[in-house]
Design an enzyme around this catalytic site. Structure first.
Site, PDB file in Angstrom:
ATOM      1  N   CYS A   1      29.662  -3.115  -2.090  1.00 39.66           N
ATOM      2  CA  CYS A   1      29.313  -1.645  -2.110  1.00 39.66           C
ATOM      3  C   CYS A   1      30.444  -0.947  -2.813  1.00 39.66           C
ATOM      4  O   CYS A   1      31.501  -1.146  -3.057  1.00 39.66           O
ATOM      5  CB  CYS A   1      29.622  -0.830  -0.529  1.00 39.66           C
ATOM      6  SG  CYS A   1      28.574  -1.742   0.639  1.00 39.66           S
TER       7      CYS A   1
ATOM      8  N   CYS B   1      40.286  -1.279  15.283  1.00 42.36           N
ATOM      9  CA  CYS B   1      39.228  -1.585  14.357  1.00 42.36           C
ATOM     10  C   CYS B   1      39.437  -3.234  13.737  1.00 42.36           C
ATOM     11  O   CYS B   1      40.770  -3.171  13.261  1.00 42.36           O
ATOM     12  CB  CYS B   1      39.222  -0.642  13.209  1.00 42.36           C
ATOM     13  SG  CYS B   1      38.435  -1.092  11.471  1.00 42.36           S
TER      14      CYS B   1
ATOM     15  N   CYS C   1      39.066   0.722   3.939  1.00 45.24           N
ATOM     16  CA  CYS C   1      38.945  -0.742   4.171  1.00 45.24           C
ATOM     17  C   CYS C   1      39.510  -1.406   3.147  1.00 45.24           C
ATOM     18  O   CYS C   1      39.169  -1.211   1.874  1.00 45.24           O
ATOM     19  CB  CYS C   1      37.602  -0.919   4.166  1.00 45.24           C
ATOM     20  SG  CYS C   1      36.847  -0.540   5.854  1.00 45.24           S
TER      21      CYS C   1
ATOM     22  N   CYS D   1      34.723  -9.648   1.319  1.00 48.37           N
ATOM     23  CA  CYS D   1      33.238  -9.352   1.372  1.00 48.37           C
ATOM     24  C   CYS D   1      32.378  -9.555   0.233  1.00 48.37           C
ATOM     25  O   CYS D   1      33.016  -9.483  -0.883  1.00 48.37           O
ATOM     26  CB  CYS D   1      33.218  -7.820   2.007  1.00 48.37           C
ATOM     27  SG  CYS D   1      31.779  -7.306   2.603  1.00 48.37           S
TER      28      CYS D   1
ATOM     29  N   GLU E   1      43.185  -7.375   7.596  1.00 44.58           N
ATOM     30  CA  GLU E   1      43.659  -5.924   8.056  1.00 44.58           C
ATOM     31  C   GLU E   1      43.203  -5.551   9.468  1.00 44.58           C
ATOM     32  O   GLU E   1      41.938  -5.975   9.602  1.00 44.58           O
ATOM     33  CB  GLU E   1      43.255  -4.819   7.097  1.00 44.58           C
ATOM     34  CG  GLU E   1      43.934  -4.841   5.660  1.00 44.58           C
ATOM     35  CD  GLU E   1      43.228  -3.579   4.932  1.00 44.58           C
ATOM     36  OE1 GLU E   1      43.588  -3.681   3.692  1.00 44.58           O
ATOM     37  OE2 GLU E   1      42.646  -2.772   5.444  1.00 44.58           O
TER      38      GLU E   1
ATOM     39  N   CYS F   1      34.073   0.689  -1.906  1.00 42.64           N
ATOM     40  CA  CYS F   1      34.822  -0.239  -0.942  1.00 42.64           C
ATOM     41  C   CYS F   1      35.697  -1.157  -1.719  1.00 42.64           C
ATOM     42  O   CYS F   1      35.472  -1.892  -2.295  1.00 42.64           O
ATOM     43  CB  CYS F   1      33.771  -0.870  -0.049  1.00 42.64           C
ATOM     44  SG  CYS F   1      34.857  -1.653   1.192  1.00 42.64           S
TER      45      CYS F   1
HETATM   46  N1  SAH Z   1      30.247  -4.172   6.112  1.00 40.94           N
HETATM   47  C1  SAH Z   1      30.381  -3.474   7.498  1.00 40.94           C
HETATM   48  C2  SAH Z   1      31.497  -2.854   8.004  1.00 40.94           C
HETATM   49  C3  SAH Z   1      32.736  -2.551   7.276  1.00 40.94           C
HETATM   50  S1  SAH Z   1      32.750  -1.080   6.457  1.00 40.94           S
HETATM   51  C4  SAH Z   1      29.520  -1.999   6.874  1.00 40.94           C
HETATM   52  O1  SAH Z   1      29.100  -1.997   5.567  1.00 40.94           O
HETATM   53  O2  SAH Z   1      29.138  -1.406   7.763  1.00 40.94           O
HETATM   54  C5  SAH Z   1      33.122   0.256   7.614  1.00 40.94           C
HETATM   55  C6  SAH Z   1      32.682   1.438   6.866  1.00 40.94           C
HETATM   56  O3  SAH Z   1      33.457   2.047   6.087  1.00 40.94           O
HETATM   57  C7  SAH Z   1      31.413   1.299   6.298  1.00 40.94           C
HETATM   58  O4  SAH Z   1      30.439   2.482   6.757  1.00 40.94           O
HETATM   59  C8  SAH Z   1      31.708   1.506   4.789  1.00 40.94           C
HETATM   60  O5  SAH Z   1      30.592   1.770   3.992  1.00 40.94           O
HETATM   61  C9  SAH Z   1      32.713   2.409   4.966  1.00 40.94           C
HETATM   62  N2  SAH Z   1      33.824   2.471   3.544  1.00 40.94           N
HETATM   63  C10 SAH Z   1      34.317   1.511   3.237  1.00 40.94           C
HETATM   64  N3  SAH Z   1      34.986   2.063   2.057  1.00 40.94           N
HETATM   65  C11 SAH Z   1      35.355   3.295   2.008  1.00 40.94           C
HETATM   66  C12 SAH Z   1      35.718   4.233   1.369  1.00 40.94           C
HETATM   67  N4  SAH Z   1      36.486   3.976   0.289  1.00 40.94           N
HETATM   68  N5  SAH Z   1      35.714   5.573   1.883  1.00 40.94           N
HETATM   69  C13 SAH Z   1      34.925   5.983   2.972  1.00 40.94           C
HETATM   70  N6  SAH Z   1      34.069   5.079   3.552  1.00 40.94           N
HETATM   71  C14 SAH Z   1      34.198   3.623   3.173  1.00 40.94           C
END
Ligand code: SAH
Length: 362
Positions: free
Chosen positions: A117, A106, A352, A113, A93, A120
């Site tokens: 987290c 972006c 994401c 990944c 994406e 995510c």
């Molecule tokens: N791996 C990297 C970059 C990818 S995610 C990182 O962890 O920074 C980009 C951002 O979106 C990160 O801060 C991630 O924690 C956040 N993110 C992912 N899913 C999300 C969601 N459902 N709601 C809010 N933020 C989210």
């Protein structure tokens, strides 16, 4: 013989490659400009190159243009979310957001990944592989071609013209699927190529890389002394809460990560930023704000609050707008720069990994 991934070759390596094929260096320069400035869609379209040279490249190289297999356009703010198919059939994406100061893109850095987290969607199906520099550039280039198309152009504006400069994307964030510092070498090559004067020539200052906090890689990146902005996904004010949301916190303790960011700032002189996804009842209390300001108050940086974008696989809820503003005020009172991230593309699969996942699990 394995084909050469020609779009991944930085300028100097491309010149050398072309010379090894028995061509003059200037042919390499022309070729680089066709691929990285005109964003030509095939060797055949590169008008001033000899036919035999182009046929040879076609035979020996991979030059895959990312085609969008799904596109969602937000009715609210025009945000466009693309799903691109890679040469091996995997999908990634990327997003185009329109801001007052210009277009921001972006991109993803990996297929899936492995960081896990909790909130995510990108990590739910695990990690498949790293993206090559060509595949990261490819996302930017396909979106740039789409911008030109939406201006009614069938090809790139003349290089160096005002139209070229003004229509070029102005900001890039590596915040899509994947952990960019887990794909370190390819990320660096990608950044160098995107900011090469023979290519799209973005300024390093317009690039932000976001990481979940891989300490050794943050240190290595600092030593590169790039002009990019580093963003840390912090998401919690203390170790206990952070490790509940982010498994990587079990490897790198919260103070260790924040120290690495401090060090990054000292070596590069660049401002850093923090991403903080607000999850109702989890990390959004007054106490959390106080603890957070104690943790990072001395760092010259900026906090982006992102009300969590709920995914159906988890039970996390976004706080109300008032609660997010109250959290922001609390941090501001402690002297911290804070913005609540405008939630672009809320009406499409904005978070994401959501769009890709919908295609993997229809
Ligand atoms: N791996 C990297 C970059 C990818 S995610 C990182 O962890 O920074 C980009 C951002 O979106 C990160 O801060 C991630 O924690 C956040 N993110 C992912 N899913 C999300 C969601 N459902 N709601 C809010 N933020 C989210």
């Amino acid at each position: 013989m394995e084909k050469t991934d020609i779009l991944s070759l930085p300028y100097d390596e491309l010149i050398e490659y072309v010379q090894n094929r028995g061509e003059k260096a200037f042919r390499g320069k022309q070729l680089y400009q066709w691929m990285h400035q005109h964003l030509a869609e095939s060797f055949d379209a590169m008008q001033n190159l000899p036919k035999s040279f182009k046929e040879g490249l076609d035979r020996d190289c991979n030059y895959h243009i990312l085609k969008s297999v799904d596109l969602q356009i937000s009715q609210l703010d025009g945000t466009r979310k693309y799903l691109f198919e890679l040469a091996d059939g995997n999908m990634v994406e990327a997003v185009l957001m329109h801001y007052k100061h210009g277009d921001s893109v972006c991109i993803s850095s990996q297929v899936g990944c492995k960081m896990g987290c909790r909130f995510c969607a990108s990590t739910l199906d695990g990690w498949l592989r790293n993206l090559t520099p060509a595949e990261m550039l490819g996302q930017v280039y396909s979106i740039q071609r789409d911008i030109w198309k939406s201006m009614g152009l069938t090809k790139a504006p003349s290089i160096g013209s005002e139209e070229y400069t003004n229509s070029r994307i102005s900001n890039l964030v590596v915040m899509g699927t994947g952990e960019p510092l887990d794909n370190y070498e390819n990320l660096l090559t990608f950044i160098r190529m995107l900011t090469d004067e023979h290519g799209l020539n973005l300024s390093q200052r317009s690039i932000t890389v976001s990481t979940c906090g891989l300490v050794p890689k943050i240190k290595a990146l600092g030593e590169e002394k790039l002009g990019i902005t580093l963003a840390l996904s912090l998401h919690a004010p203390n170790q206990q809460k952070r490790q509940e949301l982010m498994p990587i916190a079990r490897t790198y303790e919260i103070h260790e990560v924040v120290d690495a960011l401090r060090e990054y700032q000292n070596t590069t002189g660049r401002r850093v930023s923090f991403e903080y996804s607000l999850v109702a009842g989890v990390n959004d209390s007054d106490g959390d704000a106080r603890e957070l300001s104690e943790l990072i108050g001395d760092i010259h940086g900026h906090v982006n609050l992102i009300p969590v974008n709920p995914i159906k696989e988890r039970d996390f809820k976004s706080p109300s707008h008032q609660a997010a503003v109250a959290f922001q005020k609390k941090l501001e009172n402690c002297g911290i720069n804070v913005t609540i991230r405008r939630e672009m593309g809320r009406d499409i699969d904005g978070a994401c990994g959501q769009l890709r996942r919908r295609h993997i699990h229809p």
